[in-house]
Design a protein around this motif. Structure first.
Motif, mmCIF file in Angstrom:
data_model
loop_
_atom_site.group_PDB
_atom_site.id
_atom_site.type_symbol
_atom_site.label_atom_id
_atom_site.label_comp_id
_atom_site.label_asym_id
_atom_site.label_seq_id
_atom_site.Cartn_x
_atom_site.Cartn_y
_atom_site.Cartn_z
ATOM 1 N N HIS A 66 7.258 30.243 22.002
ATOM 2 C CA HIS A 66 7.780 28.935 22.415
ATOM 3 C C HIS A 66 6.877 27.797 21.930
ATOM 4 O O HIS A 66 7.363 26.768 21.452
ATOM 5 C CB HIS A 66 7.919 28.898 23.932
ATOM 6 C CG HIS A 66 8.798 27.799 24.426
ATOM 7 N ND1 HIS A 66 10.093 27.616 23.984
ATOM 8 C CD2 HIS A 66 8.570 26.798 25.323
ATOM 9 C CE1 HIS A 66 10.617 26.572 24.585
ATOM 10 N NE2 HIS A 66 9.725 26.044 25.396
ATOM 11 N N ALA A 67 5.571 27.990 22.043
ATOM 12 C CA ALA A 67 4.640 26.966 21.573
ATOM 13 C C ALA A 67 4.772 26.750 20.077
ATOM 14 O O ALA A 67 4.709 25.609 19.592
ATOM 15 C CB ALA A 67 3.210 27.355 21.933
ATOM 16 N N GLY A 68 4.950 27.833 19.322
ATOM 17 C CA GLY A 68 5.112 27.712 17.873
ATOM 18 C C GLY A 68 6.361 26.953 17.486
ATOM 19 O O GLY A 68 6.347 26.117 16.582
ATOM 20 N N LYS A 69 7.459 27.223 18.175
ATOM 21 C CA LYS A 69 8.708 26.512 17.888
ATOM 22 C C LYS A 69 8.591 25.022 18.196
ATOM 23 O O LYS A 69 9.004 24.173 17.407
ATOM 24 C CB LYS A 69 9.851 27.118 18.701
ATOM 25 C CG LYS A 69 10.298 28.489 18.229
ATOM 26 C CD LYS A 69 11.442 28.995 19.088
ATOM 27 C CE LYS A 69 11.935 30.345 18.595
ATOM 28 N NZ LYS A 69 13.046 30.860 19.440
ATOM 29 N N LEU A 70 8.016 24.718 19.364
ATOM 30 C CA LEU A 70 7.893 23.309 19.743
ATOM 31 C C LEU A 70 6.970 22.558 18.794
ATOM 32 O O LEU A 70 7.215 21.397 18.456
ATOM 33 C CB LEU A 70 7.376 23.199 21.175
ATOM 34 C CG LEU A 70 8.320 23.693 22.276
ATOM 35 C CD1 LEU A 70 7.672 23.523 23.645
ATOM 36 C CD2 LEU A 70 9.646 22.955 22.228
ATOM 37 N N LEU A 71 5.902 23.217 18.352
ATOM 38 C CA LEU A 71 4.991 22.583 17.402
ATOM 39 C C LEU A 71 5.709 22.261 16.100
ATOM 40 O O LEU A 71 5.573 21.160 15.544
ATOM 41 C CB LEU A 71 3.794 23.496 17.137
ATOM 42 C CG LEU A 71 2.817 23.026 16.051
ATOM 43 C CD1 LEU A 71 2.165 21.702 16.436
ATOM 44 C CD2 LEU A 71 1.755 24.090 15.789
ATOM 45 N N ALA A 72 6.475 23.214 15.587
ATOM 46 C CA ALA A 72 7.207 22.980 14.336
ATOM 47 C C ALA A 72 8.193 21.830 14.486
ATOM 48 O O ALA A 72 8.363 21.013 13.571
ATOM 49 C CB ALA A 72 7.928 24.260 13.913
ATOM 50 N N ARG A 73 8.832 21.732 15.633
ATOM 51 C CA ARG A 73 9.797 20.642 15.852
ATOM 52 C C ARG A 73 9.092 19.293 15.893
ATOM 53 O O ARG A 73 9.640 18.284 15.431
ATOM 54 C CB ARG A 73 10.566 20.890 17.144
ATOM 55 C CG ARG A 73 11.515 22.070 17.073
ATOM 56 C CD ARG A 73 12.065 22.422 18.444
ATOM 57 N NE ARG A 73 12.746 23.716 18.415
ATOM 58 C CZ ARG A 73 13.111 24.386 19.489
ATOM 59 N NH1 ARG A 73 12.867 23.873 20.697
ATOM 60 N NH2 ARG A 73 13.710 25.552 19.384
ATOM 61 N N ARG A 74 7.890 19.273 16.463
ATOM 62 C CA ARG A 74 7.152 18.005 16.485
ATOM 63 C C ARG A 74 6.680 17.615 15.090
ATOM 64 O O ARG A 74 6.679 16.438 14.729
ATOM 65 C CB ARG A 74 5.949 18.098 17.437
ATOM 66 C CG ARG A 74 6.322 18.271 18.894
ATOM 67 C CD ARG A 74 5.159 17.923 19.815
ATOM 68 N NE ARG A 74 3.966 18.698 19.562
ATOM 69 C CZ ARG A 74 3.721 19.899 20.086
ATOM 70 N NH1 ARG A 74 4.623 20.476 20.877
ATOM 71 N NH2 ARG A 74 2.598 20.529 19.823
ATOM 72 N N LEU A 75 6.279 18.606 14.302
ATOM 73 C CA LEU A 75 5.766 18.312 12.967
ATOM 74 C C LEU A 75 6.871 17.935 11.989
ATOM 75 O O LEU A 75 6.686 17.068 11.136
ATOM 76 C CB LEU A 75 4.992 19.523 12.427
ATOM 77 C CG LEU A 75 3.655 19.839 13.099
ATOM 78 C CD1 LEU A 75 3.064 21.125 12.528
ATOM 79 C CD2 LEU A 75 2.673 18.692 12.925
ATOM 80 N N TYR A 76 8.037 18.585 12.088
ATOM 81 C CA TYR A 76 9.049 18.424 11.048
ATOM 82 C C TYR A 76 10.428 18.014 11.575
ATOM 83 O O TYR A 76 11.325 17.793 10.768
ATOM 84 C CB TYR A 76 9.181 19.734 10.252
ATOM 85 C CG TYR A 76 7.858 20.199 9.715
ATOM 86 C CD1 TYR A 76 7.212 19.494 8.696
ATOM 87 C CD2 TYR A 76 7.209 21.308 10.256
ATOM 88 C CE1 TYR A 76 5.989 19.893 8.222
ATOM 89 C CE2 TYR A 76 5.977 21.726 9.786
ATOM 90 C CZ TYR A 76 5.370 21.011 8.766
ATOM 91 O OH TYR A 76 4.143 21.411 8.300
ATOM 92 N N GLY A 77 10.576 17.908 12.888
ATOM 93 C CA GLY A 77 11.878 17.566 13.425
ATOM 94 C C GLY A 77 11.902 16.322 14.289
ATOM 95 O O GLY A 77 12.864 16.105 15.030
ATOM 96 N N ASN A 78 10.814 15.550 14.248
ATOM 97 C CA ASN A 78 10.733 14.301 15.020
ATOM 98 C C ASN A 78 10.859 14.519 16.526
ATOM 99 O O ASN A 78 11.277 13.632 17.262
ATOM 100 C CB ASN A 78 11.809 13.309 14.562
ATOM 101 C CG ASN A 78 11.631 12.889 13.124
ATOM 102 O OD1 ASN A 78 10.516 12.664 12.667
ATOM 103 N ND2 ASN A 78 12.726 12.797 12.395
ATOM 104 N N SER A 79 10.517 15.707 16.985
ATOM 105 C CA SER A 79 10.565 15.995 18.416
ATOM 106 C C SER A 79 9.281 15.506 19.087
ATOM 107 O O SER A 79 8.234 15.363 18.441
ATOM 108 C CB SER A 79 10.729 17.490 18.653
ATOM 109 O OG SER A 79 10.624 17.804 20.032
ATOM 110 N N THR A 80 9.366 15.274 20.378
ATOM 111 C CA THR A 80 8.178 14.900 21.161
ATOM 112 C C THR A 80 7.917 15.895 22.284
ATOM 113 O O THR A 80 6.989 15.705 23.063
ATOM 114 C CB THR A 80 8.361 13.495 21.762
ATOM 115 O OG1 THR A 80 9.526 13.486 22.588
ATOM 116 C CG2 THR A 80 8.496 12.448 20.664
#
Length: 817
Positions: A666-680
């Motif tokens: 879960h941490a890996g997915k959220l990190l990728a979204r913050r880096l490349y998907g404009n997620s916060t």
């Protein structure tokens, strides 16, 4: 000015002649030189006049596109294999055979052709004879070195590629003949593509070059200053190409029916990159139509290694229906994200990132255990953790169920039931290998590059991967994710490493483990002891201090006592001193108890489960200044970001974070979204559910009783608890003394639930749903108002109403009331 430029042209002519002499079989060099000069001089005036009179107004760009489409298959391999030395040699060797063809081509050239040729010729000469005095000397030395000092090197290259060169030249001659009948503009492609070294200059002839050099010498005075600028820029690009080792992979991106080409070019210095000539742009447009790609960030020309950005990457020009834009990505790195570690967390981040348009690579390498155990892609969970552990746990439960089946009418002899370790191990390993395979296929499908190499930092953006053969792979990335996990520790005692095994080895052990001593009583030690005992092997635990350190104390004791009732031996406050091998191959273990008494016993297997260490030191963190917690060697990251801004970490390497596979995923997915998907969205490490797969499983979520008292005070919390009787335990008359549930809640206010604990069958399945409820702010009134499913063990949470503070008996009086 004219005389000065004419001298440059003559200097290049001399260079060409020297190169011809070096590669030619002719014994009379001076004769060849004079021939070349005289022939070019005689044709100079006539060809100028013919060019001015016989021009045809033909659309150069359309001819280039049509010609390239017809010839691309034949010339593609030639283009990529050409070097500057090959170009010079082929130009010179074509002098005698191509004069007539060049005359025909030059006769039908348009006025635009002449201008483009003149500009290209100027580019050609100025690349080798720069206008500045110091650069001119440098280029002259370069020409002489190529012809005189590096002949041996050129000859070696030609010797190793002779057959291919001959084939290429034959095909080039065929191409020239076809171009004679189809288009007169192929020569222009050759002239303009000279700056790219690998393009169609290889098919240009020496006679053509010499004629155009003479033409250029006559027309240089008339060329405007904007052409001079283009020459200077082309000069810079030629220098860049000559100092940047080799040209990397050509990738045409987004080229679906005329889509734009994107060039992501790196170089060895910070000089500007200016757009290429019109003919090159038109040619590449045709190439674009032949290639279809879905990649968002492509690289048309990429030089090896991480290089600084070009300064002029905003220069983009459109020619015809195609466009070339310099879209230099972050510092010209090989990848947007480089993941070190092929476990659950790293792979989850990699797959999520590539789905968001990032270019991703994964490095993974398994260093063999002390007894030589290795495994495939997927990390600890798949290979030596959760998956094989659960399978062997299930095998033990099935063995127990077979014995219970007789009480429910099954006609069988429980005494004849026994485990075949080899069959069990084979079944488990076959499943693991299937998961390894699926993981590899998934990476290929998602276009994630995988390297079986042990990675370490070279600098903050560069990782060195060491393969099994000792070869080095240098990879660069804007962001790097550390997801290397950990490996079992071994105690510093005689014989531990030589004769002991760990959880890395038990699931693939070639022989049956037999009588086993397990050192350590964390969840790994207890789980291994549980399934080995359930499979029928004599099992003993040596425990230095606490069982299940970090878990709720009451629940840990319940689990240990239940295992003791099943036959597992517990030696508390004991310490192993040494392990030695006897003549019969069995292992003699010496340990000391809490009273200082020394004990000995003989075992078939000694398994160490005393903890795990993160594989952070192998990364050479000192090379990038990556800070580690001294006591643990772990990384104290904030929102998975380390003290090095572009380096991140997930999984078991994180300090004071749960060492659980779902957490890392879960941490890996959220990190990728913050880096490349404009997620916060950030990872919430609180209220994470987990289960210990002992024979009677223990599942929990939230705070332990001890942690709740520490945080809120004993008077501010309420402990609800109850024993219960699973229905399936009645007929076999299984012990129900350890089936126990506990709920920790605030005593006042909304009575929010702080923690839930469950010991019993299928604890993991039970606690997962309640973990969601706690995330949603579960309170005791809500829990009590929930109607349970009967008869299930999960419903015991909804029936709970007795508090420890009340002193009432928590044991049930009836199953249905």
């Amino acid at each position: 000015m004219k005389a000065h430029k004419l001298n440059k042209a003559k200097a290049w002519l001399i260079c060409c002649e020297k190169s011809q002499i070096a590669d030619s079989d002719s014994s009379d060099r001076e004769v060849e030189e004079h021939k070349a000069r005289n022939k070019t001089k005689k044709q100079l005036d006539n060809k100028e006049e013919n060019k001015a009179k016989d021009k045809m107004e033909i659309d150069v760009e359309n001819k280039v596109e049509n010609t390239t489409e017809n010839q691309v298959d034949k010339t593609e391999d030639k283009v990529r294999s050409k070097t500057q030395g090959d170009i010079e040699n082929e130009v010179e060797n074509k002098v005698k055979n191509q004069r007539g063809k060049i005359e025909n081509k030059l006769e039908v050239k348009t006025e635009d052709d002449v201008k483009i040729e003149s500009q290209a010729d100027e580019v050609e000469n100025k690349e080798r004879n720069t206008t500045e005095g110091d650069v001119e000397n440098k280029m002259e030395n370069k020409v002489e070195n190529k012809v005189e000092n590096q002949i041996d090197k050129t000859e070696n290259k030609l010797e190793t590629n002779t057959e291919d060169d001959v084939k290429n030249k034959v095909e080039m001659d065929k191409t020239e003949n076809k171009l004679d009948t189809k288009t007169e503009d192929h020569v222009e492609i050759k002239n303009q593509m000279e700056n790219q070294v690998e393009n169609k200059v290889g098919s240009k002839t020496e006679d053509n070059v010499e004629n155009e050099i003479k033409n250029e010498a006559e027309n240089k005075v008339e060329i405007e200053s904007n052409v001079d600028k283009e020459v200077d820029n082309q000069e810079k690009q030629e220098n860049i190409l000559s100092t940047s080792h080799t040209i990397g992979v050509l990738t045409l991106v987004g080229a679906q029916h005329g889509a734009s080409l994107t060039a992501d070019v790196t170089c060895s210095d910070s000089r500007e990159l200016h757009c290429m000539s019109p003919m090159i742009m038109a040619t590449l447009t045709v190439f674009a139509r032949l290639v279809s790609s879905q990649c968002a960030h492509a690289k048309l020309l990429r030089l090896t290694g991480r290089q600084p950005l070009f300064a002029g990457c905003d220069a983009g020009l459109v020619y015809g229906r195609g466009a070339m834009a310099c879209m230099c990505t972050d510092q010209g790195y090989d990848y947007d994200l480089l993941v070190i570690g092929g476990g659950s967390g790293g792979l989850a981040a990699a797959k999520e990132a590539v789905g968001l348009g990032a270019k991703v690579a994964v490095l993974d390498y398994v260093t063999p255990s002390p007894i030589g155990t290795t495994w495939g892609l997927g990390g600890t969970c798949v290979n030596v953790g959760c998956i094989p552990k659960k399978l062997m746990h299930q095998a033990a439960l099935l063995g127990e169920a077979v014995h219970e089946a007789a009480t429910l009418g099954w006609q069988l002899d429980p005494k004849s039931v026994k485990i075949d370790w080899e069959s069990l191990r084979t079944a488990v390993q076959n499943h693991i290998k299937s998961v390894n395979w699926v993981t590899r296929v998934e990476l290929r499908t998602k276009k994630i590059e995988y390297f079986n190499a042990l990675g370490h930092f070279k600098d903050a953006h560069t990782v060195v991967g060491i393969t099994k053969k000792g070869e080095e792979k240098i990879l660069t990335a804007k962001n790097i994710l550390v997801a290397v996990g950990g490996r079992p520790k071994y105690p510093d005692i005689p014989g531990a490493v030589e004769y002991g095994i760990s959880s890395d080895d038990i699931f693939s052990l070639e022989r049956a483990p037999g009588k086993t001593l397990i050192v350590g009583a964390g969840y790994i030690g207890l789980e291994c002891a549980g399934f080995l005992n359930g499979l029928g092997y004599d099992t003993t635990l040596i425990i230095r201090s606490l069982v299940l350190r970090g878990f709720d104390r009451q629940m840990a004791i319940h689990v240990a006592e239940e295992m003791q009732q099943r036959g597992v031996k517990f030696n508390y406050e004991a310490k192993l001193k040494k392990v030695s091998k006897q003549e019969d191959g069995r292992l003699l273990a010496d340990w000391i108890d809490k009273d200082g008494q020394i004990h000995q016993d003989v075992y078939d297997t000694v398994l160490f489960a005393i903890g795990r260490r993160p594989l952070t030191q192998e990364l050479k963190p000192e090379n990038v200044g990556l800070k580690l917690v001294p006591e643990t060697g772990k990384i104290d990251a904030v929102n998975e970001q380390t003290n090095v801004p572009n380096i991140y970490a997930v999984g078991d390497v994180l300090h004071k974070k749960p060492e659980l596979t779902p957490v890392a995923i879960h941490a890996g997915k959220l990190l990728a979204r913050r880096l490349y998907g404009n997620s916060t969205e950030k990872m919430d490490y609180t209220n994470v559910a987990t289960t210990v797969f002992t024979p009677l499983e223990y599942g929990c979520v939230g705070l332990s009783e001890e942690a709740a008292i520490t945080l809120h005070g004993e008077q501010e919390i309420e402990i609800f608890h109850a024993y219960y009787k699973p229905t399936e335990f009645f007929v076999p008359q299984k012990n129900v003394d350890r089936c126990y549930v506990k709920v920790i809640a605030l005593r006042h206010g909304d009575e929010r639930v702080l923690g839930m604990h469950f010991v019993g069958p299928n604890a993991g399945e039970v606690i997962q749903g309640f973990a969601v409820a706690i995330k949603c702010g579960l309170t005791m009134p809500k829990l009590k108002s929930t109607v349970g499913i009967h008869p299930t063990v999960a419903e015991e949470f909804t029936r709970i109403n007795i508090t420890k503070r009340s002193g009432l008996d928590p044991k049930p009086q009836s199953c249905c009331s």
